[in-house]
Design a protein around this motif. Structure first.
Motif, PDB file in Angstrom:
ATOM      1  N   PHE A 244     -74.905  74.988   3.387  1.00  0.00           N
ATOM      2  CA  PHE A 244     -73.686  73.793   2.781  1.00  0.00           C
ATOM      3  C   PHE A 244     -72.630  73.411   4.023  1.00  0.00           C
ATOM      4  O   PHE A 244     -72.321  72.504   4.199  1.00  0.00           O
ATOM      5  CB  PHE A 244     -73.294  74.101   1.201  1.00  0.00           C
TER       6      PHE A 244
ATOM      7  N   LEU B 222     -72.880  71.275   7.304  1.00  0.00           N
ATOM      8  CA  LEU B 222     -73.190  69.726   7.174  1.00  0.00           C
ATOM      9  C   LEU B 222     -71.923  69.124   6.976  1.00  0.00           C
ATOM     10  O   LEU B 222     -71.716  68.169   7.497  1.00  0.00           O
ATOM     11  CB  LEU B 222     -74.315  70.170   5.849  1.00  0.00           C
ATOM     12  N   LEU B 223     -71.055  69.792   6.120  1.00  0.00           N
ATOM     13  CA  LEU B 223     -70.025  69.449   5.550  1.00  0.00           C
ATOM     14  C   LEU B 223     -68.463  69.080   7.096  1.00  0.00           C
ATOM     15  O   LEU B 223     -68.220  68.200   7.339  1.00  0.00           O
ATOM     16  CB  LEU B 223     -68.667  70.125   5.049  1.00  0.00           C
TER      17      LEU B 223
ATOM     18  N   LYS C 186     -69.306  66.640   9.679  1.00  0.00           N
ATOM     19  CA  LYS C 186     -69.304  65.180   9.029  1.00  0.00           C
ATOM     20  C   LYS C 186     -67.501  65.178   8.893  1.00  0.00           C
ATOM     21  O   LYS C 186     -67.578  64.030   8.490  1.00  0.00           O
ATOM     22  CB  LYS C 186     -69.776  64.997   7.386  1.00  0.00           C
TER      23      LYS C 186
ATOM     24  N   TYR D 263     -69.105  74.484  -7.702  1.00  0.00           N
ATOM     25  CA  TYR D 263     -68.775  73.722  -7.308  1.00  0.00           C
ATOM     26  C   TYR D 263     -67.977  72.589  -8.352  1.00  0.00           C
ATOM     27  O   TYR D 263     -68.464  72.392  -8.649  1.00  0.00           O
ATOM     28  CB  TYR D 263     -69.765  73.405  -6.857  1.00  0.00           C
TER      29      TYR D 263
ATOM     30  N   THR E  82     -68.025  69.226  -7.992  1.00  0.00           N
ATOM     31  CA  THR E  82     -68.886  68.127  -7.366  1.00  0.00           C
ATOM     32  C   THR E  82     -68.401  66.418  -7.799  1.00  0.00           C
ATOM     33  O   THR E  82     -68.889  65.386  -7.449  1.00  0.00           O
ATOM     34  CB  THR E  82     -70.643  67.863  -7.981  1.00  0.00           C
TER      35      THR E  82
ATOM     36  N   MET F 106     -67.156  66.167  -3.994  1.00  0.00           N
ATOM     37  CA  MET F 106     -68.168  66.749  -2.869  1.00  0.00           C
ATOM     38  C   MET F 106     -69.793  67.169  -3.458  1.00  0.00           C
ATOM     39  O   MET F 106     -69.858  68.179  -3.571  1.00  0.00           O
ATOM     40  CB  MET F 106     -67.752  66.826  -1.886  1.00  0.00           C
ATOM     41  N   PRO F 107     -70.589  66.098  -4.021  1.00  0.00           N
ATOM     42  CA  PRO F 107     -71.596  66.262  -4.927  1.00  0.00           C
ATOM     43  C   PRO F 107     -72.651  67.939  -3.541  1.00  0.00           C
ATOM     44  O   PRO F 107     -72.017  68.057  -2.064  1.00  0.00           O
ATOM     45  CB  PRO F 107     -72.375  65.136  -3.890  1.00  0.00           C
ATOM     46  N   TYR F 108     -73.072  68.594  -3.999  1.00  0.00           N
ATOM     47  CA  TYR F 108     -74.111  69.925  -3.412  1.00  0.00           C
ATOM     48  C   TYR F 108     -74.913  69.368  -2.573  1.00  0.00           C
ATOM     49  O   TYR F 108     -75.804  67.878  -3.294  1.00  0.00           O
ATOM     50  CB  TYR F 108     -74.219  70.823  -4.434  1.00  0.00           C
ATOM     51  N   HIS F 109     -75.362  69.357  -1.236  1.00  0.00           N
ATOM     52  CA  HIS F 109     -76.332  68.903  -0.476  1.00  0.00           C
ATOM     53  C   HIS F 109     -76.964  69.837   0.425  1.00  0.00           C
ATOM     54  O   HIS F 109     -76.306  70.578   1.132  1.00  0.00           O
ATOM     55  CB  HIS F 109     -75.289  68.242   0.249  1.00  0.00           C
ATOM     56  N   ILE F 110     -78.113  69.598   0.487  1.00  0.00           N
ATOM     57  CA  ILE F 110     -79.185  70.261   1.851  1.00  0.00           C
ATOM     58  C   ILE F 110     -79.900  69.823   2.313  1.00  0.00           C
ATOM     59  O   ILE F 110     -80.675  68.333   1.709  1.00  0.00           O
ATOM     60  CB  ILE F 110     -79.753  71.594   0.989  1.00  0.00           C
ATOM     61  N   ASP F 111     -80.493  70.312   3.487  1.00  0.00           N
ATOM     62  CA  ASP F 111     -80.715  69.191   4.628  1.00  0.00           C
ATOM     63  C   ASP F 111     -81.834  70.418   4.699  1.00  0.00           C
ATOM     64  O   ASP F 111     -81.033  70.890   5.148  1.00  0.00           O
ATOM     65  CB  ASP F 111     -80.066  68.443   6.195  1.00  0.00           C
TER      66      ASP F 111
END
Length: 236
Positions: free
Chosen positions: A88, A91-92, A95, A224, A226, A229-234
């Motif tokens: 995570f 990813l942050l 961005k 978190y 959120t 910022m939402p928790y996000h996984i790619d």
């Protein structure tokens, strides 16, 4: 087989050669992988170099190692090791967000009987507390618990190295992670660190990290915020 020092680390060269053999069926699926002495003799390198190559193949999902047993080939297709989750934090940062971490405490914890940590690690564990800031705002609070056997990992280095890097330096490879998610109000101390009211509902993540032998190495609790910022996984 002779390796070329100019082509990079020897263990990575060995890893790539052995990976190619696995993909082309030289070593069949579910068969025994060559032993460390056999590979050390073939490539004219130390067993430590071979061991590092094997660890890479285990991490990529091609091999399985178990204490007291021969290493096995468990995957032989080109997809093995390519499907993985990006962290995570990665990813942050990709961005353009600014991430900073602060280690709050590190100590030996005397676990209360009948507590979850006592059930996992017994009477004692290493307790580490930290916080992540996202664009200078407090975003995630972590509490990590480790086996008391890891009390000598050099906790004074926590400001300059990641916890997982320190664990890896102890020759421990974390091979399996299990995450559990819930939504709940954080404890008062955590809410204060994250600068939210005690009634604020936060994303809670429990993580269980295991080594190649299936032994639990780390248990962590993370909250978190959120709202920021939402928790996000790619998955790639």
């Amino acid at each position: 087989m002779k390796l070329n020092q100019e082509k990079g680390a020897l263990y990575l060269q060995i890893k790539n050669i052995m990976k190619d053999r696995i993909l082309h069926g030289v070593y069949p699926l579910h068969s025994n992988f060559p032993s460390e002495p056999e590979l050390a003799e073939e490539f004219k390198v130390s067993r430590i170099t071979v061991r590092n190559a094997v660890k890479e193949l285990v991490q990529e999902g091609f091999l399985e190692t178990k204490s007291g047993k021969r290493t096995k080939i468990i995957r032989n297709d080109a997809i093995a090791g390519r499907i993985k989750g990006k962290r995570f934090t990665e990813l942050l940062e990709e961005k353009g967000h600014k991430l900073e971490k602060e280690w709050l405490s590190a100590s030996i914890e005397h676990n209360a009987q009948q507590s979850e940590v006592y059930e996992l690690f017994g009477e004692q564990s290493v307790r580490i507390e930290r916080i992540y800031y996202l664009d200078e705002a407090p975003y995630t609070h972590f509490t990590h618990y480790l086996s008391a056997d890891l009390s000598s990992i050099g906790l004074e280095q926590l400001n300059s190295q990641s916890l997982y890097e320190l664990i890896k330096e102890q020759n421990i490879m974390l091979m399996k992670f299990q995450d559990q998610f819930a939504v709940e109000a954080a404890p008062a101390e955590v809410a204060a660190y994250l600068q939210v009211s005690e009634q604020t509902m936060l994303l809670k993540r429990l993580r269980f990290s295991y080594d190649e032998n299936g032994e639990l190495i780390e248990y962590s609790v993370a909250y978190y915020n959120t709202i920021i910022m939402p928790y996000h996984i790619d998955y790639i």
